[in-house]
Write a protein that holds these residues in place. Structure first.
Motif, PDB file in Angstrom:
ATOM      1  N   TYR A 119      17.331 -59.422  12.869  1.00 24.59           N
ATOM      2  CA  TYR A 119      16.165 -58.792  13.497  1.00 24.59           C
ATOM      3  C   TYR A 119      16.493 -58.342  14.917  1.00 24.59           C
ATOM      4  CZ  TYR A 119      13.661 -60.764   9.565  1.00 24.59           C
ATOM      5  OH  TYR A 119      13.252 -61.083   8.288  1.00 24.59           O
ATOM      6  N   ASP A 120      15.776 -57.312  15.341  1.00 25.19           N
ATOM      7  CA  ASP A 120      15.901 -56.865  16.726  1.00 25.19           C
ATOM      8  C   ASP A 120      15.157 -57.806  17.666  1.00 25.19           C
ATOM      9  OD1 ASP A 120      17.198 -54.352  15.959  1.00 25.19           O
ATOM     10  OD2 ASP A 120      15.214 -53.783  15.212  1.00 25.19           O
ATOM     11  N   LEU A 121      14.005 -58.309  17.202  1.00 27.69           N
ATOM     12  CA  LEU A 121      13.177 -59.203  18.017  1.00 27.69           C
ATOM     13  C   LEU A 121      12.722 -60.368  17.162  1.00 27.69           C
ATOM     14  CD1 LEU A 121      10.364 -58.239  20.507  1.00 27.69           C
ATOM     15  CD2 LEU A 121      10.045 -60.101  18.882  1.00 27.69           C
ATOM     16  N   LEU A 122      12.911 -61.562  17.697  1.00 29.81           N
ATOM     17  CA  LEU A 122      12.490 -62.780  17.006  1.00 29.81           C
ATOM     18  C   LEU A 122      11.527 -63.541  17.910  1.00 29.81           C
ATOM     19  CD1 LEU A 122      12.852 -64.777  14.609  1.00 29.81           C
ATOM     20  CD2 LEU A 122      14.659 -65.865  15.961  1.00 29.81           C
ATOM     21  N   CYS A 123      10.382 -63.925  17.371  1.00 33.05           N
ATOM     22  CA  CYS A 123       9.395 -64.714  18.103  1.00 33.05           C
ATOM     23  C   CYS A 123       9.326 -66.100  17.474  1.00 33.05           C
ATOM     24  CB  CYS A 123       8.026 -64.047  18.072  1.00 33.05           C
ATOM     25  SG  CYS A 123       6.771 -64.895  19.064  1.00 33.05           S
ATOM     26  N   TRP A 164       5.540 -57.515  11.084  1.00 30.84           N
ATOM     27  CA  TRP A 164       6.668 -58.431  11.218  1.00 30.84           C
ATOM     28  C   TRP A 164       6.786 -59.309   9.976  1.00 30.84           C
ATOM     29  CZ3 TRP A 164       6.416 -61.029  16.744  1.00 30.84           C
ATOM     30  CH2 TRP A 164       6.690 -60.066  17.725  1.00 30.84           C
ATOM     31  N   ASP A 165       7.990 -59.782   9.716  1.00 35.27           N
ATOM     32  CA  ASP A 165       8.212 -60.780   8.684  1.00 35.27           C
ATOM     33  C   ASP A 165       7.843 -62.157   9.231  1.00 35.27           C
ATOM     34  OD1 ASP A 165       9.226 -58.817   7.023  1.00 35.27           O
ATOM     35  OD2 ASP A 165      11.327 -59.298   7.448  1.00 35.27           O
ATOM     36  N   ARG A 166       7.358 -63.029   8.330  1.00 37.16           N
ATOM     37  CA  ARG A 166       7.186 -64.437   8.676  1.00 37.16           C
ATOM     38  C   ARG A 166       8.313 -65.218   8.029  1.00 37.16           C
ATOM     39  NH1 ARG A 166       2.130 -68.589   7.305  1.00 37.16           N
ATOM     40  NH2 ARG A 166       2.891 -70.322   8.589  1.00 37.16           N
ATOM     41  N   ALA A 178       7.025 -51.686  14.829  1.00 36.60           N
ATOM     42  CA  ALA A 178       8.180 -50.803  14.652  1.00 36.60           C
ATOM     43  C   ALA A 178       7.850 -49.367  15.035  1.00 36.60           C
ATOM     44  CB  ALA A 178       8.669 -50.866  13.207  1.00 36.60           C
ATOM     45  N   ASP A 179       6.652 -48.915  14.713  1.00 35.59           N
ATOM     46  CA  ASP A 179       6.251 -47.567  15.095  1.00 35.59           C
ATOM     47  C   ASP A 179       6.144 -47.436  16.608  1.00 35.59           C
ATOM     48  OD1 ASP A 179       6.170 -46.709  12.496  1.00 35.59           O
ATOM     49  OD2 ASP A 179       4.001 -46.904  12.280  1.00 35.59           O
ATOM     50  N   LEU A 234      11.550 -51.338  16.843  1.00 36.20           N
ATOM     51  CA  LEU A 234      12.258 -52.601  16.706  1.00 36.20           C
ATOM     52  C   LEU A 234      11.711 -53.361  15.502  1.00 36.20           C
ATOM     53  CD1 LEU A 234      12.236 -53.814  20.434  1.00 36.20           C
ATOM     54  CD2 LEU A 234      14.165 -52.787  19.207  1.00 36.20           C
ATOM     55  N   ARG A 235      12.607 -54.024  14.784  1.00 38.41           N
ATOM     56  CA  ARG A 235      12.208 -54.844  13.639  1.00 38.41           C
ATOM     57  C   ARG A 235      12.016 -56.279  14.101  1.00 38.41           C
ATOM     58  NH1 ARG A 235      15.622 -57.021   8.654  1.00 38.41           N
ATOM     59  NH2 ARG A 235      13.923 -57.493   7.205  1.00 38.41           N
ATOM     60  N   GLY A 236      10.816 -56.835  13.842  1.00 35.54           N
ATOM     61  CA  GLY A 236      10.490 -58.152  14.360  1.00 35.54           C
ATOM     62  C   GLY A 236      10.212 -59.170  13.284  1.00 35.54           C
ATOM     63  N   ALA A 237      10.289 -60.454  13.669  1.00 38.14           N
ATOM     64  CA  ALA A 237       9.977 -61.564  12.769  1.00 38.14           C
ATOM     65  C   ALA A 237       9.365 -62.696  13.571  1.00 38.14           C
ATOM     66  CB  ALA A 237      11.230 -62.045  12.044  1.00 38.14           C
ATOM     67  N   MET A 238       8.588 -63.521  12.887  1.00 38.55           N
ATOM     68  CA  MET A 238       7.876 -64.633  13.507  1.00 38.55           C
ATOM     69  C   MET A 238       8.223 -65.939  12.808  1.00 38.55           C
ATOM     70  SD  MET A 238       5.516 -65.878  15.626  1.00 38.55           S
ATOM     71  CE  MET A 238       4.561 -64.467  16.229  1.00 38.55           C
ATOM     72  N   ILE A 239       8.542 -66.957  13.598  1.00 37.67           N
ATOM     73  CA  ILE A 239       8.652 -68.327  13.103  1.00 37.67           C
ATOM     74  C   ILE A 239       7.479 -69.104  13.666  1.00 37.67           C
ATOM     75  CG2 ILE A 239       9.959 -70.485  13.294  1.00 37.67           C
ATOM     76  CD1 ILE A 239      12.514 -68.853  13.198  1.00 37.67           C
ATOM     77  N   THR A 240       6.630 -69.620  12.803  1.00 38.80           N
ATOM     78  CA  THR A 240       5.441 -70.361  13.229  1.00 38.80           C
ATOM     79  C   THR A 240       4.928 -71.204  12.077  1.00 38.80           C
ATOM     80  OG1 THR A 240       3.209 -70.179  14.180  1.00 38.80           O
ATOM     81  CG2 THR A 240       3.858 -68.487  12.591  1.00 38.80           C
TER      82      THR A 240
END
Length: 414
Positions: free
Chosen positions: A298-302, A268-270, A243-244, A248-254
């Motif tokens: 979220y702005d970005l999702l992985c 990022w959030d998980r 984010a810094d 962008l605020r990000g999150a991870m699905i894994t």
């Protein structure tokens, strides 16, 4: 409308042509209509995710493709996984990944002890620590399936009278890099304390040899866990937040702690997905549904799916193809549909494996990986299906993996 960004990582999906697939790679052999639809409107290229002189592993490669230079920020694989497990760490600790492995006739047969269950693995880890014991200052933590963590805490209270252990000179080998090779040729070496880990491996074999869990596994035709195998040692990294850097605020699905650990360190959030696993028994529809549901927040999702990598490590080309097809149908398709219907043209999607995992060798390979980028201001130059060969023939080749993120987020903007 704010832009939406999605990254999809089919882990280890890239490969070389295989005889059992009539000279095709798994990506070429797989039926992937949704990925091909994106390829028609997007751009293909290649990116170097393994910096020269560094090991080709998901820790290095994933850090690279997520925008962080491993040469600068990588301090070992194990600290990333330990963070994902919620283990409290000190900056002075040394952390090791410990696999439950199968060694038969002296050779490394399987890096995962036949994909041993988390319940079985936890029992073996806890009973070993209780009944055999560990060197002073060592703590052993059960993880997921065959993946566990060993922490050396002796540097926390080190003094002249009681010095800690420095593992900087230690050399270890990932067990998935030595399938079929003699175990004794790859034992930990280097530095003052390698003998402690060699003893740990030997004692684990004695403990595991007659354990009832292994006897039962053998009776039903499953591989036993014959040894604990420490590797991937390192210390806690210090990484600036995503984010810094990108606002962008990000999150991870894994399902993999390694990716979750990187997410932890970059802020990022998980997102938990019930039914998600590291193998082809993964609930692919659930992965896709949870990803679609998370887009607005979220702005970005992985979205990371491990199954192609594990299939390649098992030399299973058919399952690797099936995993790629499932990702296309249940993850790529629903995400693309949601982006196109909800966000007009204010979105971008990046799809790429972190590294090659070759069915033929059962190992990772540092060949530059293919990537596909589609969405706003991304122009298709040649409309061809997404494959390793077509990506190699494209005119977009990024020599430093950590620069891909900036290109994905910022290229073509007004």
């Amino acid at each position: 409308m704010p832009m939406k960004y999605v990254i999809i990582i089919p882990d280890g999906a890239a490969d070389y042509p295989l005889d059992e697939l009539d000279g095709q790679t798994p990506l070429q052999a797989a039926r992937t209509p949704n990925i091909d639809k994106l390829a028609e409107i997007g751009r293909q290229g290649t990116v170097v995710t393994t910096p020269e002189g560094m090991p080709c592993g998901s820790d290095v490669c994933s850090m690279s493709l997520l925008g962080y230079d491993p040469v600068r920020y990588h301090r070992g694989r194990a600290p990333l996984e330990a963070a994902a497990l919620g283990i409290e760490l000190d900056a002075r600790d040394w952390i090791f990944r410990v696999n439950l492995v199968t060694v038969l006739d002296g050779n490394m047969q399987d890096h995962s002890a036949g994909h041993i269950s988390s319940r079985e693995g936890e029992t073996l880890i806890r009973e070993f620590a209780a009944h055999v014991g560990l060197p002073p200052g060592m703590l052993l933590y059960p993880g997921v399936s065959y993946r566990n963590i060993l922490v050396d805490t002796t540097n926390r209270n080190a003094s002249d009278e009681s010095p800690g252990r420095d593992w900087a000179e230690l050399e270890t080998i990932p067990p998935h890099d030595i399938p079929g090779e003699p175990m004794r040729k790859h034992l930990p070496v280097g530095g003052e304390f390698a003998g402690l880990l060699q003893q740990f491996i030997a004692e684990s074999n004695v403990f595991l040899r007659e354990h009832e869990i292994n006897l039962t596994r053998q009776e039903i035709g499953e591989l036993p866990a014959t040894h604990f195998w420490p590797w991937g040692q390192g210390q806690v990294p210090v990484m600036p937040s995503f984010a810094d850097r990108f606002k962008l605020r990000g999150a991870m699905i894994t399902a993999v702690d390694l990716l979750a650990g990187i997410s932890h360190f970059i802020g990022w959030d998980r997102l938990d997905v019930p039914g998600q696993t590291s193998y082809h028994d993964n609930d692919y529809p659930a992965t896709g549904r949870h990803a679609v549901d998370a887009l607005d927040a979220y702005d970005l999702l992985c979205v990371h799916v491990e199954a192609p990598d594990e299939a390649a490590h098992a030399a299973d080309a058919a399952t690797k193809v099936a995993a790629i097809e499932a990702i296309d149908e249940h993850v790529v398709g629903p995400i693309h549909d949601a982006l196109a219907s909800r966000y007009d043209n204010d979105w971008r999607l990046l799809l790429l494996p972190d590294h090659y995992t070759r069915v033929e060798t059962r190992k990772h390979d540092p060949t530059p990986v293919p990537f596909l980028m589609a969405g706003k201001r991304v122009r298709s130059l040649v409309q061809r299906p997404f494959t390793e060969a077509h990506a190699n023939e494209a005119d977009l080749h990024i020599p430093h993996g950590h620069e891909l993120m900036e290109y994905f987020l910022l290229s073509g903007r007004d």
